[in-house]
Write a protein that holds these residues in place. Structure first.
Motif, PDB file in Angstrom:
ATOM      1  N   GLY A 167      44.322  36.550  31.432  1.00 25.21           N
ATOM      2  CA  GLY A 167      45.304  36.931  32.442  1.00 25.21           C
ATOM      3  C   GLY A 167      44.702  37.614  33.654  1.00 25.21           C
ATOM      4  N   GLU A 168      43.465  38.124  33.484  1.00 22.85           N
ATOM      5  CA  GLU A 168      42.763  38.781  34.592  1.00 22.85           C
ATOM      6  C   GLU A 168      41.759  37.858  35.279  1.00 22.85           C
ATOM      7  N   LEU A 169      41.504  36.680  34.674  1.00 24.29           N
ATOM      8  CA  LEU A 169      40.413  35.837  35.159  1.00 24.29           C
ATOM      9  C   LEU A 169      40.825  34.462  35.671  1.00 24.29           C
ATOM     10  N   PHE A 170      41.809  33.818  35.037  1.00 21.10           N
ATOM     11  CA  PHE A 170      42.042  32.392  35.254  1.00 21.10           C
ATOM     12  C   PHE A 170      43.186  32.065  36.203  1.00 21.10           C
ATOM     13  N   GLN A 174      41.958  34.647  41.162  1.00 26.92           N
ATOM     14  CA  GLN A 174      41.163  35.468  40.266  1.00 26.92           C
ATOM     15  C   GLN A 174      39.736  34.902  40.144  1.00 26.92           C
ATOM     16  N   PRO A 175      38.807  35.651  39.554  1.00 27.85           N
ATOM     17  CA  PRO A 175      37.384  35.249  39.582  1.00 27.85           C
ATOM     18  C   PRO A 175      37.087  33.856  39.037  1.00 27.85           C
ATOM     19  N   LEU A 176      37.804  33.425  37.988  1.00 28.65           N
ATOM     20  CA  LEU A 176      37.579  32.097  37.413  1.00 28.65           C
ATOM     21  C   LEU A 176      38.871  31.292  37.508  1.00 28.65           C
ATOM     22  N   ASP A 177      39.411  31.260  38.691  1.00 24.37           N
ATOM     23  CA  ASP A 177      40.668  30.569  39.004  1.00 24.37           C
ATOM     24  C   ASP A 177      40.644  29.141  38.449  1.00 24.37           C
ATOM     25  N   PHE A 186      37.979  45.778  33.743  1.00 24.82           N
ATOM     26  CA  PHE A 186      36.842  46.685  33.905  1.00 24.82           C
ATOM     27  C   PHE A 186      35.673  46.043  34.644  1.00 24.82           C
ATOM     28  N   TRP A 187      35.581  44.716  34.656  1.00 25.24           N
ATOM     29  CA  TRP A 187      34.366  44.082  35.172  1.00 25.24           C
ATOM     30  C   TRP A 187      34.596  42.836  36.022  1.00 25.24           C
ATOM     31  N   LYS A 188      35.826  42.393  36.168  1.00 23.73           N
ATOM     32  CA  LYS A 188      36.066  41.115  36.846  1.00 23.73           C
ATOM     33  C   LYS A 188      35.619  41.114  38.298  1.00 23.73           C
ATOM     34  N   ASP A 189      35.760  42.235  38.997  1.00 27.16           N
ATOM     35  CA  ASP A 189      35.344  42.281  40.399  1.00 27.16           C
ATOM     36  C   ASP A 189      33.829  42.147  40.517  1.00 27.16           C
ATOM     37  N   ARG A 190      33.098  42.787  39.592  1.00 22.01           N
ATOM     38  CA  ARG A 190      31.645  42.672  39.612  1.00 22.01           C
ATOM     39  C   ARG A 190      31.214  41.232  39.317  1.00 22.01           C
ATOM     40  N   LEU A 191      31.876  40.593  38.370  1.00 18.89           N
ATOM     41  CA  LEU A 191      31.559  39.191  38.067  1.00 18.89           C
ATOM     42  C   LEU A 191      31.793  38.318  39.289  1.00 18.89           C
ATOM     43  N   LYS A 192      32.912  38.514  39.970  1.00 20.77           N
ATOM     44  CA  LYS A 192      33.253  37.680  41.121  1.00 20.77           C
ATOM     45  C   LYS A 192      32.233  37.822  42.237  1.00 20.77           C
TER      46      LYS A 192
END
Length: 321
Positions: A53-56, A60-63, A305-311
């Protein structure tokens, strides 16, 4: 489902038909991302609000509108082939290398994918991300192993071993030929979870007294449980020979290791991850600071906690596909 005929395991054992189940999101024409679950989890379980729900979602980072997301059930879990299908303790003693091999064959033979933009996984999935990067060094641009280190050792293995021994010591286990689930399965799993996840500061805040701690234990022991003892033994034992350290020199992908400072299974103070990343051409560590909001080993299951850093990091990784 993708069926692999006469699948040969690392020790030479052969399964006539290995079922590799998987879930996908998005258009196969888009860059592919492989997402790997933790021990006892499933691919579709990664679609929960805190992770998928935070990524896809859009933007979002892995849209999933920009990437083709592949979420396999690893061997021994979910709807993929596993001991509880019927073979019980006669099922081949798979390890992480076998799990990654079956995923590779799913991608190349089943989905006709020959390059990944990213492989990302949590806990066991993180260890398999390390394995992927070493086993197939030209296959992906980037790898983001979460809540993991390049080898199995110390407390992490000790408590896995104790979980296995606890289940096997239950007379109701009966060598794996039980009619109903042995009672010690739940005791073993609750003990392992409390001992190796949750975070020191978080547990202190949630259980500042014996009464509060008892209430948490009582709730966990009373919760419904649907696991299988033999499947659980195999899932935890699969990590027995996990050690990517000797193969770190093979890794070509850019690697972003993401761990939590309060991870009980992968303590940062050992320096294991830092030392491993120094051996890579493009390796970096994002360490989530410990707080009452983090959950130790369970922290990375919450992608906020980490999605922005991954993106931001993934945007710097060259596309090599």
């Amino acid at each position: 489902d993708f069926t692999i005929h006469d699948f040969r395991f690392h020790d030479g054992a052969v399964l006539p038909d290995l079922r590799q189940h998987y879930t996908t999101l998005g258009d196969p024409k888009n860059p592919a991302v492989l997402v790997l679950h933790g021990t006892g989890g499933t691919g579709s379980g990664m679609l929960n609000p805190g992770f998928g729900g935070e990524l896809f979602g859009p933007g979002q980072p892995l849209d999933a509108g920009r990437y083709f997301i592949i979420l396999p059930d690893s061997i021994g879990a979910g709807k993929s082939s596993k001991p509880s299908d019927g073979l019980r303790m006669k099922f081949p003693r798979y390890n992480y290398d076998d799990m990654v091999t079956s995923q590779y064959r799913l991608l190349t033979e089943g989905l006709h994918i020959h390059h990944l933009r990213l492989v990302v996984g949590n806990s066991m999935g993180g260890m398999m991300s390390w394995t992927w990067a070493a086993a197939y060094p030209g296959f992906m641009d980037a790898a983001a192993p979460l809540a993991s280190q390049p080898a199995m050792a110390a407390r992490n293995w000790m408590l896995r071993r104790m979980l296995i021994e606890t289940i096997k010591a239950d007379p109701a286990w009966h060598g794996g030929d039980y009619a109903s689930q042995p009672p010690m399965l739940k005791i073993a799993q609750v003990t392992f979870g409390l001992a190796t996840s949750g975070g020191t500061l978080a547990w202190q805040q949630r259980a500042p007294s014996r009464a509060a701690a008892d209430a948490i234990v009582d709730a966990q022991l009373a919760a419904p449980h649907s696991g299988d003892a033999n499947d659980t033994i195999y899932q935890f034992e699969a990590s027995r020979d996990y050690d990517v350290a000797p193969r770190l020199g093979r890794i070509k992908a850019w690697v972003l290791a993401i761990n939590s400072a309060d991870d009980e299974r992968n303590p940062n103070e050992t320096g294991t991850s830092v030392d491993a990343l120094k051996r890579l051409a493009h390796g970096s560590l994002y360490l989530i600071p410990a707080s009452t909001a983090t959950r130790g080993h369970g922290t990375t299951g919450n992608a906020a906690f980490w999605k922005d850093r991954l993106k931001s990091w993934l945007a710097t990784v060259p596309a090599g596909g």
